[in-house]
Design a protein around this motif. Structure first.
Motif, mmCIF file in Angstrom:
data_model
loop_
_atom_site.group_PDB
_atom_site.id
_atom_site.type_symbol
_atom_site.label_atom_id
_atom_site.label_comp_id
_atom_site.label_asym_id
_atom_site.label_seq_id
_atom_site.Cartn_x
_atom_site.Cartn_y
_atom_site.Cartn_z
ATOM 1 N N PRO A 115 0.826 -1.206 0.000
ATOM 2 C CA PRO A 115 0.000 0.000 0.000
ATOM 3 C C PRO A 115 0.858 1.253 0.000
ATOM 4 O O PRO A 115 1.894 1.316 0.668
ATOM 5 N N GLU A 116 0.424 2.253 -0.759
ATOM 6 C CA GLU A 116 1.232 3.457 -0.928
ATOM 7 C C GLU A 116 1.518 4.159 0.388
ATOM 8 O O GLU A 116 2.590 4.710 0.599
ATOM 9 N N CYS A 117 0.542 4.100 1.330
ATOM 10 C CA CYS A 117 0.739 4.780 2.616
ATOM 11 C C CYS A 117 1.920 4.216 3.385
ATOM 12 O O CYS A 117 2.561 4.932 4.157
ATOM 13 N N ALA A 118 2.206 2.912 3.177
ATOM 14 C CA ALA A 118 3.305 2.302 3.917
ATOM 15 C C ALA A 118 4.635 2.931 3.537
ATOM 16 O O ALA A 118 5.572 2.986 4.336
ATOM 17 N N THR A 119 4.733 3.422 2.301
ATOM 18 C CA THR A 119 5.964 4.063 1.842
ATOM 19 C C THR A 119 6.218 5.357 2.604
ATOM 20 O O THR A 119 7.357 5.702 2.923
ATOM 21 N N PHE A 120 5.161 6.077 2.902
ATOM 22 C CA PHE A 120 5.286 7.369 3.577
ATOM 23 C C PHE A 120 5.337 7.226 5.097
ATOM 24 O O PHE A 120 5.872 8.088 5.777
ATOM 25 N N GLY A 121 4.761 6.162 5.620
ATOM 26 C CA GLY A 121 4.764 5.941 7.056
ATOM 27 C C GLY A 121 3.584 6.600 7.745
ATOM 28 O O GLY A 121 2.964 7.529 7.239
ATOM 29 N N GLU A 163 -10.835 6.662 7.943
ATOM 30 C CA GLU A 163 -11.261 7.931 7.355
ATOM 31 C C GLU A 163 -10.253 8.302 6.274
ATOM 32 O O GLU A 163 -9.414 7.481 5.900
ATOM 33 N N GLU A 164 -10.303 9.530 5.765
ATOM 34 C CA GLU A 164 -9.488 9.869 4.604
ATOM 35 C C GLU A 164 -7.992 9.666 4.836
ATOM 36 O O GLU A 164 -7.290 9.081 4.024
ATOM 37 N N ARG A 165 -7.498 10.147 5.989
ATOM 38 C CA ARG A 165 -6.068 10.018 6.283
ATOM 39 C C ARG A 165 -5.814 9.398 7.647
ATOM 40 O O ARG A 165 -4.739 9.569 8.212
ATOM 41 N N ALA A 166 -6.784 8.680 8.166
ATOM 42 C CA ALA A 166 -6.635 8.117 9.509
ATOM 43 C C ALA A 166 -7.265 6.732 9.587
ATOM 44 O O ALA A 166 -8.253 6.439 8.916
ATOM 45 N N LEU A 167 -6.655 5.903 10.417
ATOM 46 C CA LEU A 167 -7.170 4.571 10.691
ATOM 47 C C LEU A 167 -7.178 4.359 12.201
ATOM 48 O O LEU A 167 -6.235 4.759 12.885
ATOM 49 N N ARG A 168 -8.235 3.726 12.678
ATOM 50 C CA ARG A 168 -8.286 3.359 14.090
ATOM 51 C C ARG A 168 -8.420 1.845 14.159
ATOM 52 O O ARG A 168 -9.446 1.281 13.798
ATOM 53 N N LEU A 179 -6.121 -1.445 0.470
ATOM 54 C CA LEU A 179 -6.058 -2.093 1.769
ATOM 55 C C LEU A 179 -6.982 -3.312 1.813
ATOM 56 O O LEU A 179 -6.607 -4.374 2.331
ATOM 57 N N LEU A 180 -8.185 -3.187 1.253
ATOM 58 C CA LEU A 180 -9.125 -4.305 1.198
ATOM 59 C C LEU A 180 -8.547 -5.452 0.375
ATOM 60 O O LEU A 180 -8.640 -6.618 0.774
ATOM 61 N N ASN A 181 -7.935 -5.130 -0.746
ATOM 62 C CA ASN A 181 -7.323 -6.143 -1.594
ATOM 63 C C ASN A 181 -6.215 -6.886 -0.843
ATOM 64 O O ASN A 181 -6.107 -8.113 -0.891
ATOM 65 N N SER A 182 -5.395 -6.140 -0.114
ATOM 66 C CA SER A 182 -4.309 -6.745 0.655
ATOM 67 C C SER A 182 -4.851 -7.639 1.773
ATOM 68 O O SER A 182 -4.360 -8.746 2.002
ATOM 69 N N LEU A 183 -5.887 -7.172 2.469
ATOM 70 C CA LEU A 183 -6.506 -7.981 3.521
ATOM 71 C C LEU A 183 -7.047 -9.292 2.961
ATOM 72 O O LEU A 183 -6.871 -10.364 3.557
ATOM 73 N N PRO A 238 0.209 10.767 6.056
ATOM 74 C CA PRO A 238 0.438 12.052 5.387
ATOM 75 C C PRO A 238 -0.293 12.161 4.054
ATOM 76 O O PRO A 238 -0.389 13.244 3.482
ATOM 77 N N ILE A 239 -0.787 11.042 3.532
ATOM 78 C CA ILE A 239 -1.520 11.056 2.267
ATOM 79 C C ILE A 239 -2.854 10.345 2.443
ATOM 80 O O ILE A 239 -3.088 9.664 3.447
ATOM 81 N N LYS A 240 -3.732 10.490 1.466
ATOM 82 C CA LYS A 240 -5.032 9.833 1.511
ATOM 83 C C LYS A 240 -4.853 8.327 1.460
ATOM 84 O O LYS A 240 -4.063 7.799 0.669
ATOM 85 N N ILE A 241 -5.586 7.608 2.321
ATOM 86 C CA ILE A 241 -5.503 6.157 2.387
ATOM 87 C C ILE A 241 -6.363 5.544 1.283
ATOM 88 O O ILE A 241 -7.529 5.896 1.123
ATOM 89 N N ASP A 242 -5.789 4.625 0.515
ATOM 90 C CA ASP A 242 -6.524 3.918 -0.528
ATOM 91 C C ASP A 242 -7.186 2.691 0.097
ATOM 92 O O ASP A 242 -6.548 1.657 0.289
#
Length: 404
Positions: free
Chosen positions: A112-118, A363-368, A168-172, A160-164
């Motif tokens: 996932p792209e977000c993992a690159t940014f942290g 949410e757009e840039r957050a996960l709980r 994430l669903l595909n990876s899960l 820092p970026i919008k979560i796709d």
């Protein structure tokens, strides 16, 4: 008008690719894959405080409306929260596609792209506070208030970026092919569309709450866990230790009996194995019991069965009311849909409902993220903390964060 499309198993992956955040409901199980879009009607809130009251009747009324509007076999999809005072998120969609179970080739999903940014990660509560909560739970057990309580904690991740969510669903789904993968729009629409908080419930649960197909009923309660190990010998040692553990077997037996007791009034026959077995995910070993029964009456829907079971001692405790009251005092956050249930039920009563664990609200840039552990006499706070950390790994791995 909804058309009920039946596609071949080879196209199940295509349904996963067609998922759209905020516009789709996605659910995959070892039996089938479902993608739903649009909202014909939502199941209305109950008039009183208890939102589980008359839930089946409210859902049936909406399904009848859909049939009168021309849908041949309408379906209710969505999620039910842990707290019975919170509104359910159940709808009859406009359109539904069905396929067989997901099958993938051996190619690894892209990171996932977000993992690159942290991510910025904040535990709630902090680990020390969680262990203090476990001590409070143990004190309640020692005082005789309850015999088991499930206490959870969360991780708040900010990107820092919008979560796709689709990635994430595909990876899960790829990492949890033997479980139940889901994505549900649980946006809050308070005050009008301009004030909508867009939120998606996403996860990969290993635990079937209940399914119904004609007269056949199945449930698969899980309780008692060990983290997996990359070392094959250590992994097998942990599995054997779990299967032999008197503490875990007792915890498991309490859950199995509660599930069986809730199902018996609805069933002509009920087969409850006397011994648990082991099931495994990528991250955990679990004690498992597959309960199978035959309904007395086809008017009993999968949603009615699920409502009778929710919440099980596997996610709440025993006795339920006392454990739930203690959870509200000890846990420093609202669980939301975590430890609720997610799934579907059609107008004939068939359906599948799973326990909402190994999940996050995005949410757009957050996960709980959420994870819990069952506390019984003899539990150790540091072990329960380690168990929740291991359970977080289902979501973290899917996000490209392969921490131990």
């Amino acid at each position: 008008m909804m058309e009920r499309h039946i596609v071949t198993e080879s196209l199940a992956v295509q349904l996963l690719k067609e998922y759209r955040t905020g516009a789709s409901f996605f659910f995959s199980s070892p039996e089938r894959t479902i993608l739903a879009e649009g909202v014909f009607a939502a199941v209305p809130e109950a008039e009183g405080l208890n939102q589980m009251e008359n839930l089946t009747q409210r859902a049936d009324a909406v399904l009848r409306q859909a049939k009168q509007a021309g849908q041949k076999r309408p379906i209710v999809v969505g999620a039910v929260p842990f707290d019975e005072t919170k509104p359910v998120q159940l709808t009859v969609p406009d359109e539904v596609w069905h396929a067989g179970p997901l099958t993938f080739d051996q190619d690894e999903p892209k990171q996932p792209e977000c993992a690159t940014f942290g991510y910025d990660i904040q535990p709630v509560p902090a680990p020390e506070e969680y262990m203090n909560g476990v001590k409070q739970g143990l004190a309640g057990i020692a005082a005789g208030d309850f015999s088991k309580i499930v206490l959870s904690r969360s991780l708040h991740l900010t990107s820092p970026i919008k979560i796709d969510i689709g990635d994430l669903l595909n990876s899960l789904a790829r990492h949890n092919s033997r479980g139940y993968t889901f994505a549900v729009d649980v946006s809050e629409r308070a005050g009008g569309e301009s004030e909508t908080v867009r939120r998606t419930l996403i996860g990969a649960s290993p635990e079937l709450l209940v399914s119904r197909s004609g007269f056949r009923v199945s449930a698969n309660p899980l309780a008692g866990s060990r983290p997996r190990s990359h070392d094959p010998h250590e992994d097998q040692r942990r599995a054997a230790e779990l299967l032999a553990s008197a503490k875990d077997r007792h915890e498991h037996a309490v859950v199995v009996e509660a599930v069986a007791s809730a199902l018996r009034p609805f069933c002509r026959t009920l087969d409850v194995p006397s011994e648990p077995s082991l099931i495994t995910t990528e991250t955990m070993w679990h004690l498992s019991t597959e309960i199978k029964g035959e309904l007395t009456d086809l008017s009993i829907s999968s949603l009615e069965l699920a409502a009778a079971l929710h919440p099980t001692p596997a996610v709440c405790g025993t006795p339920t009311d006392l454990a739930r009251a203690a959870i509200k005092k000890i846990e420093p956050f609202e669980r939301g849909f975590f430890t609720g249930m997610v799934g579907w039920c059609d107008s004939e009563g068939d359906g599948e409902w799973v326990v909402t664990i190994r999940c996050a609200e995005a949410e757009e840039r957050a996960l709980r993220l959420y994870a819990g552990a069952g506390i019984v006499a003899g539990s150790k706070p540091e072990d329960e903390l380690a168990e929740t950390s291991a359970k977080f790994r289902t979501m973290l791995r899917a996000m490209g964060m392969n921490s131990e």
